[in-house]
Scaffold this active site. Structure first.
Site, PDB file in Angstrom:
ATOM      1  CB  CYS A 116       8.676   6.246  -2.435  1.00 48.04           C
ATOM      2  SG  CYS A 116       7.070   5.301  -2.265  1.00 48.04           S
ATOM      3  CG  HIS A 257       7.242  10.403  -3.653  1.00 44.81           C
ATOM      4  ND1 HIS A 257       7.157   9.546  -4.620  1.00 44.81           N
ATOM      5  CD2 HIS A 257       6.866   9.630  -2.759  1.00 44.81           C
ATOM      6  CE1 HIS A 257       6.470   8.415  -4.538  1.00 44.81           C
ATOM      7  NE2 HIS A 257       6.044   8.557  -3.140  1.00 44.81           N
ATOM      8  CG  ASN A 287       3.049   6.675  -4.380  1.00 42.48           C
ATOM      9  OD1 ASN A 287       4.151   6.463  -5.079  1.00 42.48           O
ATOM     10  ND2 ASN A 287       2.993   6.540  -3.127  1.00 42.48           N
TER      11      ASN A 287
HETATM   12  O1  UT7 Z   1       4.854   6.634  -0.984  1.00 37.12           O
HETATM   13  C1  UT7 Z   1       4.583   6.438   0.238  1.00 37.12           C
HETATM   14  C2  UT7 Z   1       3.238   5.790   0.309  1.00 37.12           C
HETATM   15  N1  UT7 Z   1       2.126   6.201   1.364  1.00 37.12           N
HETATM   16  C3  UT7 Z   1       1.476   7.249   1.499  1.00 37.12           C
HETATM   17  O2  UT7 Z   1       1.951   8.369   0.787  1.00 37.12           O
HETATM   18  C4  UT7 Z   1       0.430   7.378   2.153  1.00 37.12           C
HETATM   19  C5  UT7 Z   1       0.279   8.481   3.227  1.00 37.12           C
HETATM   20  N2  UT7 Z   1      -1.005   8.598   3.883  1.00 37.12           N
HETATM   21  C6  UT7 Z   1      -2.140   8.987   3.094  1.00 37.12           C
HETATM   22  O3  UT7 Z   1      -2.024   9.391   1.982  1.00 37.12           O
HETATM   23  C7  UT7 Z   1      -3.595   9.123   3.806  1.00 37.12           C
HETATM   24  O4  UT7 Z   1      -3.349   8.508   5.012  1.00 37.12           O
HETATM   25  C8  UT7 Z   1      -4.597   8.102   2.955  1.00 37.12           C
HETATM   26  C9  UT7 Z   1      -4.834   8.546   1.633  1.00 37.12           C
HETATM   27  C10 UT7 Z   1      -3.869   6.702   2.623  1.00 37.12           C
HETATM   28  C11 UT7 Z   1      -5.861   8.035   3.821  1.00 37.12           C
HETATM   29  O5  UT7 Z   1      -6.337   9.334   4.065  1.00 37.12           O
HETATM   30  P1  UT7 Z   1      -6.753   9.678   5.542  1.00 37.12           P
HETATM   31  O6  UT7 Z   1      -7.412  11.246   5.397  1.00 37.12           O
HETATM   32  O7  UT7 Z   1      -5.442   9.568   6.254  1.00 37.12           O
HETATM   33  O8  UT7 Z   1      -7.941   8.594   5.853  1.00 37.12           O
HETATM   34  P2  UT7 Z   1      -8.155   7.536   6.959  1.00 37.12           P
HETATM   35  O9  UT7 Z   1      -7.038   6.489   6.671  1.00 37.12           O
HETATM   36  O10 UT7 Z   1      -7.992   8.377   8.251  1.00 37.12           O
HETATM   37  O11 UT7 Z   1      -9.239   7.111   6.850  1.00 37.12           O
HETATM   38  C12 UT7 Z   1     -10.455   7.682   6.717  1.00 37.12           C
HETATM   39  C13 UT7 Z   1     -11.966   7.026   6.526  1.00 37.12           C
HETATM   40  C14 UT7 Z   1     -11.966   5.646   7.101  1.00 37.12           C
HETATM   41  O12 UT7 Z   1     -13.173   5.359   7.556  1.00 37.12           O
HETATM   42  P3  UT7 Z   1     -13.858   5.572   9.076  1.00 37.12           P
HETATM   43  O13 UT7 Z   1     -12.827   4.618   9.862  1.00 37.12           O
HETATM   44  O14 UT7 Z   1     -13.495   6.917   9.164  1.00 37.12           O
HETATM   45  O15 UT7 Z   1     -15.229   5.200   8.889  1.00 37.12           O
HETATM   46  C15 UT7 Z   1     -11.422   4.654   5.956  1.00 37.12           C
HETATM   47  O16 UT7 Z   1     -12.169   3.262   6.154  1.00 37.12           O
HETATM   48  O17 UT7 Z   1     -11.952   6.469   5.048  1.00 37.12           O
HETATM   49  C16 UT7 Z   1     -12.113   5.365   4.831  1.00 37.12           C
HETATM   50  N3  UT7 Z   1     -11.421   4.917   3.649  1.00 37.12           N
HETATM   51  C17 UT7 Z   1     -11.894   4.980   2.575  1.00 37.12           C
HETATM   52  N4  UT7 Z   1     -13.261   5.451   2.123  1.00 37.12           N
HETATM   53  C18 UT7 Z   1     -13.452   5.589   0.692  1.00 37.12           C
HETATM   54  C19 UT7 Z   1     -10.191   4.365   3.417  1.00 37.12           C
HETATM   55  N5  UT7 Z   1     -10.024   4.374   2.288  1.00 37.12           N
HETATM   56  C20 UT7 Z   1     -10.979   4.415   1.424  1.00 37.12           C
HETATM   57  C21 UT7 Z   1     -11.300   4.664   0.335  1.00 37.12           C
HETATM   58  N6  UT7 Z   1     -12.580   4.910  -0.355  1.00 37.12           N
HETATM   59  N7  UT7 Z   1     -10.366   4.161  -0.838  1.00 37.12           N
END
Ligand code: UT7
Length: 330
Positions: A116, A257, A287
């Site tokens: 990125c 970004h 993204n």
């Molecule tokens: O350019 C660099 C690229 N990467 C990034 O910028 C990513 C940076 N990270 C993020 O933006 C966030 O961590 C995410 C958007 C990827 C995830 O958000 P989060 O608030 O950190 O969620 P999490 O990973 O802690 O997941 C929370 C819950 C989980 O369920 P449980 O374990 O609480 O039951 C996930 O399984 O949300 C679930 N989950 C989803 N639910 C519905 C994960 N992805 C999804 C989804 N739809 N697409």
């Protein structure tokens, strides 16, 4: 204010026409519009459906606009720095493929891999070429066909990314006061496996087993990347601003970004920049990796968010890990 070496002579972008909504994704993975909007701020993204239109095609579309607007003839472009995490093939470079499409007979062309952060890294590399007198017109283009490397069965990653390309032509500063004011870049290779594609290279060549495991596709530790992103974007803002002799109050527009609206909000808050002075398009495009910032800059110029005389701070972070920021004077 530091001495200006290079200015942006032209800018362009390319976005595929095909718009994919969160509801569309809910048909292929277990997700929903509410989760995606709340956790990321993303509502739609563009996906290039035509397999014939790869990273080089998208780069050429964006670059053609930038070159036209720069006033340089294709023959005058002497350097092509192309950032991509989604090359069309391993050899030769996507930069050379792009050069061939555009017809830039007098340029050297190379790919730059910094995920990125690649376009900002490229901007600083290009500035160095210009400052040293080695280049009179450098094309810095970012092109990302993220749809080709995401795992469309993994809801935690496939909802985040989109396809697009953005480009600028850099030229020697001409005394009009515009150009690249300052920059800061850094990497930490110890954290490489937070965001990576495990299979397909020398260490883990592609086998039927790695294909079955989908190890050739993007894997991400979202929570750790999130924390690193907030930390590193803050440091990048501090460093680039201090090298420009500025504070957040001197910034007219923050063009960060575009990975997640929550990361953008945290960065703006840290830098002391109100959200009214932040350019956001993650809601529309998701993204687009290194293409995010040049696409946002082009849009901001087009819709009047950037006016002559404005100072723009553009911070980034990504796989590697890599991060950085530049201050631009328009
Ligand atoms: O350019 C660099 C690229 N990467 C990034 O910028 C990513 C940076 N990270 C993020 O933006 C966030 O961590 C995410 C958007 C990827 C995830 O958000 P989060 O608030 O950190 O969620 P999490 O990973 O802690 O997941 C929370 C819950 C989980 O369920 P449980 O374990 O609480 O039951 C996930 O399984 O949300 C679930 N989950 C989803 N639910 C519905 C994960 N992805 C999804 C989804 N739809 N697409």
């Amino acid at each position: 204010m530091s001495e200006l070496h290079a200015r942006i002579a032209g800018i362009g972008r390319y976005l595929p026409d095909n718009v994919v909504t969160n509801d569309d994704l809910a048909k292929i993975v277990d997700t929903n519009d509410e989760w995606i909007r709340e956790r990321t701020g993303i509502a739609t993204r563009r996906i290039e459906e035509d397999p014939e239109k790869g990273a080089a095609y998208m780069a050429a579309e964006a670059a053609r606009v930038a070159i036209d607007r720069s006033g340089f003839a294709p023959e005058e472009i002497d350097t092509v720095i192309l950032s991509t995490a989604t090359p069309d093939r391993f050899l030769p470079s996507t930069a050379c493929d792009t050069q061939a499409i555009l017809g830039l007979p007098n340029a050297m062309a190379l790919d730059l891999t910094a995920a990125c952060s690649g376009w900002l890294y490229g901007l600083t590399m290009g500035e160095g070429m210009i400052a040293s007198g080695r280049s009179k017109a450098t094309l810095v283009v970012a092109t990302e066909k993220m749809s080709g490397i995401v795992d469309w069965t993994d809801r935690a990653t496939c909802v985040l990314f989109g396809d697009g390309a953005g480009a600028v032509v850099l030229a020697p500063a001409n005394g009009d006061g515009t150009g690249i004011v300052s920059s800061f870049h850094c990497s930490d290779g110890n954290l490489g496996e937070l965001l990576w594609r495990p299979a397909g290279g020398n260490i883990c060549p592609m086998t039927p087993q790695t294909l079955e495991n989908r190890d050739h596709l993007l894997k991400m530790n979202g929570r750790e990347i999130f924390k690193s992103a907030v930390r590193s974007m803050a440091q990048a803002c501090d460093e680039a601003l201090s090298r420009a002799g500025m504070t957040g109050e001197d910034v007219d527009l923050l063009v960060p970004h575009q990975a997640n609206i929550r990361i953008i909000q945290a960065t703006a808050k840290y830098a002391g920049i109100p959200m009214e002075k932040v350019y956001v398009n993650v809601d529309r495009y998701g993204n687009m990796s290194s293409a995010s910032i040049p696409v946002a800059l082009d849009e901001a110029l087009e819709d009047g968010s950037i006016q002559p005389g404005m100072r723009v701070l553009a911070p980034t972070f990504g796989a590697g890990l890599t991060w950085g920021a530049v201050v631009l004077q328009f």
